[in-house]
Design a protein around this motif. Structure first.
Motif, mmCIF file in Angstrom:
data_model
loop_
_atom_site.group_PDB
_atom_site.id
_atom_site.type_symbol
_atom_site.label_atom_id
_atom_site.label_comp_id
_atom_site.label_asym_id
_atom_site.label_seq_id
_atom_site.Cartn_x
_atom_site.Cartn_y
_atom_site.Cartn_z
ATOM 1 N N LEU A 102 0.820 -1.205 0.000
ATOM 2 C CA LEU A 102 0.000 0.000 0.000
ATOM 3 C C LEU A 102 0.859 1.262 0.000
ATOM 4 O O LEU A 102 0.579 2.212 -0.740
ATOM 5 N N ASP A 103 1.889 1.289 0.818
ATOM 6 C CA ASP A 103 2.727 2.487 0.900
ATOM 7 C C ASP A 103 3.381 2.810 -0.438
ATOM 8 O O ASP A 103 3.534 3.987 -0.795
ATOM 9 N N ASP A 104 3.783 1.774 -1.186
ATOM 10 C CA ASP A 104 4.415 2.006 -2.483
ATOM 11 C C ASP A 104 3.438 2.623 -3.471
ATOM 12 O O ASP A 104 3.798 3.529 -4.236
ATOM 13 N N VAL A 105 2.196 2.138 -3.471
ATOM 14 C CA VAL A 105 1.188 2.696 -4.370
ATOM 15 C C VAL A 105 0.902 4.148 -4.006
ATOM 16 O O VAL A 105 0.850 5.023 -4.874
ATOM 17 N N ALA A 106 0.717 4.401 -2.723
ATOM 18 C CA ALA A 106 0.430 5.769 -2.277
ATOM 19 C C ALA A 106 1.564 6.712 -2.662
ATOM 20 O O ALA A 106 1.327 7.827 -3.144
ATOM 21 N N ARG A 107 2.807 6.281 -2.454
ATOM 22 C CA ARG A 107 3.948 7.121 -2.791
ATOM 23 C C ARG A 107 4.017 7.374 -4.296
ATOM 24 O O ARG A 107 4.314 8.487 -4.744
ATOM 25 N N HIS A 108 3.736 6.350 -5.095
ATOM 26 C CA HIS A 108 3.820 6.483 -6.545
ATOM 27 C C HIS A 108 2.811 7.492 -7.079
ATOM 28 O O HIS A 108 3.124 8.250 -8.001
ATOM 29 N N ILE A 109 1.602 7.500 -6.519
ATOM 30 C CA ILE A 109 0.573 8.404 -7.047
ATOM 31 C C ILE A 109 0.562 9.742 -6.323
ATOM 32 O O ILE A 109 -0.221 10.628 -6.671
ATOM 33 N N GLY A 110 1.424 9.899 -5.294
ATOM 34 C CA GLY A 110 1.494 11.169 -4.583
ATOM 35 C C GLY A 110 0.365 11.397 -3.611
ATOM 36 O O GLY A 110 -0.175 12.495 -3.515
ATOM 37 N N MET A 111 0.006 10.345 -2.864
ATOM 38 C CA MET A 111 -1.095 10.441 -1.910
ATOM 39 C C MET A 111 -0.636 9.928 -0.550
ATOM 40 O O MET A 111 0.188 9.011 -0.466
ATOM 41 N N ASP A 112 -1.156 10.529 0.499
ATOM 42 C CA ASP A 112 -0.867 10.056 1.845
ATOM 43 C C ASP A 112 -1.367 8.618 1.998
ATOM 44 O O ASP A 112 -2.492 8.304 1.578
ATOM 45 N N PRO A 113 -0.550 7.707 2.570
ATOM 46 C CA PRO A 113 -0.979 6.305 2.698
ATOM 47 C C PRO A 113 -2.302 6.125 3.421
ATOM 48 O O PRO A 113 -3.115 5.275 3.038
ATOM 49 N N ALA A 114 -2.544 6.924 4.457
ATOM 50 C CA ALA A 114 -3.805 6.804 5.191
ATOM 51 C C ALA A 114 -4.990 7.188 4.308
ATOM 52 O O ALA A 114 -6.068 6.579 4.390
ATOM 53 N N THR A 115 -4.794 8.188 3.459
ATOM 54 C CA THR A 115 -5.867 8.600 2.553
ATOM 55 C C THR A 115 -6.145 7.516 1.524
ATOM 56 O O THR A 115 -7.301 7.217 1.210
ATOM 57 N N TYR A 116 -5.065 6.910 0.994
ATOM 58 C CA TYR A 116 -5.262 5.845 0.013
ATOM 59 C C TYR A 116 -5.929 4.629 0.653
ATOM 60 O O TYR A 116 -6.798 3.994 0.049
ATOM 61 N N LEU A 117 -5.526 4.302 1.883
ATOM 62 C CA LEU A 117 -6.150 3.182 2.585
ATOM 63 C C LEU A 117 -7.649 3.430 2.761
ATOM 64 O O LEU A 117 -8.464 2.520 2.602
ATOM 65 N N SER A 118 -8.013 4.667 3.069
ATOM 66 C CA SER A 118 -9.420 5.013 3.204
ATOM 67 C C SER A 118 -10.163 4.800 1.888
ATOM 68 O O SER A 118 -11.308 4.326 1.866
ATOM 69 N N ALA A 119 -9.515 5.123 0.756
ATOM 70 C CA ALA A 119 -10.134 4.915 -0.552
ATOM 71 C C ALA A 119 -10.398 3.434 -0.792
ATOM 72 O O ALA A 119 -11.447 3.056 -1.319
ATOM 73 N N GLU A 120 -9.451 2.585 -0.395
ATOM 74 C CA GLU A 120 -9.644 1.147 -0.571
ATOM 75 C C GLU A 120 -10.786 0.630 0.297
ATOM 76 O O GLU A 120 -11.558 -0.230 -0.118
ATOM 77 N N ARG A 121 -10.890 1.151 1.494
ATOM 78 C CA ARG A 121 -11.879 0.625 2.436
ATOM 79 C C ARG A 121 -13.282 1.144 2.173
ATOM 80 O O ARG A 121 -14.265 0.429 2.392
ATOM 81 N N THR A 122 -13.395 2.376 1.701
ATOM 82 C CA THR A 122 -14.719 2.981 1.540
ATOM 83 C C THR A 122 -15.233 2.935 0.105
ATOM 84 O O THR A 122 -16.428 3.056 -0.117
ATOM 85 N N GLY A 123 -14.318 2.776 -0.861
ATOM 86 C CA GLY A 123 -14.731 2.819 -2.252
ATOM 87 C C GLY A 123 -14.959 4.228 -2.769
ATOM 88 O O GLY A 123 -15.457 4.409 -3.882
#
Length: 236
Positions: A102-123
Motif C-alpha cells: 500500500l505504501d508504495d502505491v500511495a507514494r507512486h501516485i502522490g497520496m498520503d498512505p492513510a488517505t489511500y487506505l481510506s479509498a480502498e476501504r470505503t470505495g
C-alpha cells in the motif's frame, strides 16, 4: 491458518489476496485431485499444514487463503497465483493482484498512505485526476474499471441516459471530461445511444396508450444497461 471472509464494512486485511473459488475447484478437478491430495501437496512442497477441509472451504467461498497459502495452493495445482485470483473488483484487489504494498502505491501516485487506505476501504476516491491517471498506469486499470473504482461511473451513466433520452450533443463535453477520450468516437457512441433508445421508445409508443409490458420493459432495460452498451460501442 485460513483467513475468514470479512463481514460487510470490514476493512480488507493486507495479507488477504483476492481469490476465485471456482477457478480453484476447476483446476483441482482437471488434475483429478481430491481435497486431501491438494492439502498433502501443500504440506509436502511448502511445509504448510493445511487440512483438506480448509481447501474445501476455499472452493465453497466460505474462507479465503492467505498470501502464503495461495502461493502454496498454486504450486499444488500446477498453476500461478494469478490463475486463482480471478478478476479484481476493488482497488484493494487490483493492488494485491500486482503484489504491491500500500505504501508504495500511495507514494507512486502522490497520496498520503492513510488517505489511500481510506479509498480502498470505503470505495470513495479522494484523489485528483492526475493521481487517478497515475494509479491507472500503475495498476494497469482499464478505463471502465478506473472510472468505477474512482466513483465516476454513475455520473457518466447519468450523462449517457440524458444523451439517449433527450439530445446527445450537449453531453459530449461532460462525457469527454469524465473519460478523457477523443471527441469523435464519443460523438459516434452518443449518437448511437440516442438512436437506439429513440427507436425502442417509438416502437413502444406505436402500441398506443398501453404498450405491452415487454415493450416498456425493453425501454427501461436499455437505460439500465446504457453504460455497458457505451463501452461496447467504443470497443467496436
Amino acid at each position: 491458518m485460513t483467513t475468514q471472509v470479512p463481514g460487510p464494512g470490514a476493512g480488507p486485511p493486507e495479507h488477504q489476496p483476492p481469490f476465485d473459488p471456482a477457478a480453484a475447484r476447476r483446476l483441482r478437478r482437471a488434475l483429478g485431485l481430491g481435497h486431501d491430495h491438494v492439502a498433502y501437496g501443500m504440506r509436502a512442497a511448502y511445509g504448510l499444514a493445511v487440512p483438506a477441509a480448509a481447501v474445501a472451504d476455499w472452493e465453497k467461498g466460505h474462507a479465503r487463503p492467505t498470501r502464503v497459502e495461495l502461493d502454496a495452493l498454486a504450486g499444488a495445482l500446477w498453476c500461478t497465483p494469478a490463475d486463482l485470483m480471478g478478476s479484481p473488483t476493488s482497488l484493494h484487489a487490483h493492488r494485491r493482484a500486482h503484489g504491491l504494498p500500500l505504501d508504495d502505491v500511495a507514494r507512486h501516485i502522490g497520496m498520503d498512505p492513510a488517505t489511500y487506505l481510506s479509498a480502498e476501504r470505503t470505495g470513495r476516491w479522494p484523489g485528483t485526476e492526475s493521481q487517478a491517471t497515475r494509479l491507472a498506469y500503475l495498476l494497469r486499470l482499464p478505463l471502465p474499471d478506473l472510472l468505477d473504482l474512482t466513483g465516476r461511473s454513475e455520473p457518466l451513466a447519468r450523462h449517457l441516459r440524458d444523451a439517449a433520452t433527450t439530445r446527445w450533443q450537449p453531453q459530449v463535453r461532460p462525457v469527454a471530461r469524465l473519460t478523457r477520450l477523443p471527441r469523435r468516437p464519443l460523438e459516434r457512441a452518443l449518437s448511437t445511444l440516442h438512436e437506439e433508445y429513440q427507436t425502442r421508445s417509438a416502437a413502444a409508443r406505436n402500441w398506443g396508450e398501453e404498450p405491452p409490458p415487454e415493450s416498456a420493459a425493453g425501454v427501461a432495460t436499455y437505460l439500465q444497461q446504457v453504460l455497458p452498451r457505451f463501452w461496447e460501442l467504443l470497443r467496436n
